[in-house]
Write an enzyme that holds these catalytic residues in place. Sequence first.
Site, PDB file in Angstrom:
ATOM      1  N   GLN A 138     -42.111 -61.605 -57.599  1.00 58.83           N
ATOM      2  CA  GLN A 138     -42.180 -60.412 -58.445  1.00 58.83           C
ATOM      3  C   GLN A 138     -43.229 -60.614 -59.540  1.00 58.83           C
ATOM      4  O   GLN A 138     -43.246 -61.636 -60.224  1.00 58.83           O
ATOM      5  CB  GLN A 138     -40.800 -60.103 -59.046  1.00 58.83           C
ATOM      6  CG  GLN A 138     -40.723 -58.806 -59.824  1.00 58.83           C
ATOM      7  CD  GLN A 138     -40.954 -57.554 -58.972  1.00 58.83           C
ATOM      8  OE1 GLN A 138     -40.656 -57.531 -57.775  1.00 58.83           O
ATOM      9  NE2 GLN A 138     -41.501 -56.501 -59.572  1.00 58.83           N
TER      10      GLN A 138
ATOM     11  N   ASP B  15     -45.549 -58.309 -49.317  1.00 60.12           N
ATOM     12  CA  ASP B  15     -46.203 -57.522 -50.380  1.00 60.12           C
ATOM     13  C   ASP B  15     -47.672 -57.248 -50.045  1.00 60.12           C
ATOM     14  O   ASP B  15     -48.301 -56.392 -50.669  1.00 60.12           O
ATOM     15  CB  ASP B  15     -46.177 -58.315 -51.694  1.00 60.12           C
ATOM     16  CG  ASP B  15     -45.125 -57.821 -52.667  1.00 60.12           C
ATOM     17  OD1 ASP B  15     -44.787 -56.628 -52.622  1.00 60.12           O
ATOM     18  OD2 ASP B  15     -44.660 -58.640 -53.481  1.00 60.12           O
TER      19      ASP B  15
ATOM     20  N   LYS C 290     -34.482 -53.476 -55.215  1.00 58.26           N
ATOM     21  CA  LYS C 290     -34.977 -53.908 -53.896  1.00 58.26           C
ATOM     22  C   LYS C 290     -33.875 -54.627 -53.122  1.00 58.26           C
ATOM     23  O   LYS C 290     -33.702 -54.418 -51.925  1.00 58.26           O
ATOM     24  CB  LYS C 290     -36.198 -54.829 -54.070  1.00 58.26           C
ATOM     25  CG  LYS C 290     -37.451 -54.100 -54.583  1.00 58.26           C
ATOM     26  CD  LYS C 290     -38.570 -55.086 -54.931  1.00 58.26           C
ATOM     27  CE  LYS C 290     -39.762 -54.382 -55.565  1.00 58.26           C
ATOM     28  NZ  LYS C 290     -40.833 -55.318 -55.958  1.00 58.26           N
TER      29      LYS C 290
HETATM   30  N1  GUN Z   1     -44.764 -55.671 -59.726  1.00 54.42           N
HETATM   31  C1  GUN Z   1     -45.036 -54.342 -59.741  1.00 54.42           C
HETATM   32  N2  GUN Z   1     -45.136 -53.863 -58.481  1.00 54.42           N
HETATM   33  C2  GUN Z   1     -44.919 -54.901 -57.657  1.00 54.42           C
HETATM   34  C3  GUN Z   1     -44.885 -55.020 -56.236  1.00 54.42           C
HETATM   35  O1  GUN Z   1     -45.096 -54.077 -55.464  1.00 54.42           O
HETATM   36  N3  GUN Z   1     -44.609 -56.267 -55.762  1.00 54.42           N
HETATM   37  C4  GUN Z   1     -44.402 -57.334 -56.595  1.00 54.42           C
HETATM   38  N4  GUN Z   1     -44.168 -58.525 -56.021  1.00 54.42           N
HETATM   39  N5  GUN Z   1     -44.433 -57.254 -57.900  1.00 54.42           N
HETATM   40  C5  GUN Z   1     -44.684 -56.036 -58.432  1.00 54.42           C
END
Ligand code: GUN
Length: 291
Positions: A94, A117, A50
């Site tokens: 995350q 998110d 990311k």
């Molecule tokens: N863990 C797995 N997918 C995601 C996501 O889309 N965002 C976040 N913050 N954590 C994740």
Amino acid sequence: MNKLIDGKAIAATIHEEVRQEIKRIGGRGPSLAFLLVGDNPASESYVRAKKRACALTGITSILRTFPSSLKEMDLLAEIERLACDPSVDGVLVQLPLPPYIDETRIMCALDPEKDVDGFHPLNMGKLMRGIEGGFIPCTPLGIRELLLRSNIEISGKHALIIGRSNIVGKPLAALLMQKREGGNATVTVAHSHSQNLSSIARSADLLIAAVGKKGFVTAEMVKKGAVVIDVGIHHSSEGICGDVDFAGVAPLASHITPVPGGVGPMTIAMLLKNTLLSYKRRVMIHPDEKT
Ligand code: GUN
């Protein structure tokens, strides 16, 4: 016709669109803060990917890493600091978090206006009610974008989502049933307690597998001509694979996403879009908004 939906190529197009728009808008440019707790190798690798995408599109990213011994109150304090920082447009915690940290409490502590998110209850509520102006979770948004950009009809179709997580299954169900372009599907959500799953699955025009079980969706569960979207990511000795038995299912499907190179890159592309959206809402008087 190519039945393989190339998420990597579609995501690359979106990266370029985001990069161009950031350049056009100018100013300080969007910024996104990542909070990573503990030493989960998969999470570390997702955050790295990311951050790399941010750097390539002109989004400044900040990474705060914490040991798994971090106290919940210290994470809450960092979220509060980032909420007050006017130079930060997005905050991403995350997941998963270590088990002693209450995920719901953390999601509730995010500033909903920086919650790129889309996991804060206010943003989840806006999605459920069909209210514009919130943030939509990146994986569901990426799946809708894949379908739209591949000219796949969603309206009136039977979409089966296997998996009821807060990150994918629940928000995707809300998204696909919205009264708008990319919505109007007849949505079924199946999960580990569902009975007669194979027969339900065989009636689906659009099958989205987000179960977290390697090769769970087999040919017996797929109607000929169905569109199959695989959200799973499993690392094994043979490489990365998904929730769908690709070799068995691909011959039946009209369209199918590969793993890797399907939904994964789209999740990142949508994170960039959401961060840009947050920046626009912050710095522009009338962001021409379409989520
Ligand atoms: N863990 C797995 N997918 C995601 C996501 O889309 N965002 C976040 N913050 N954590 C994740």
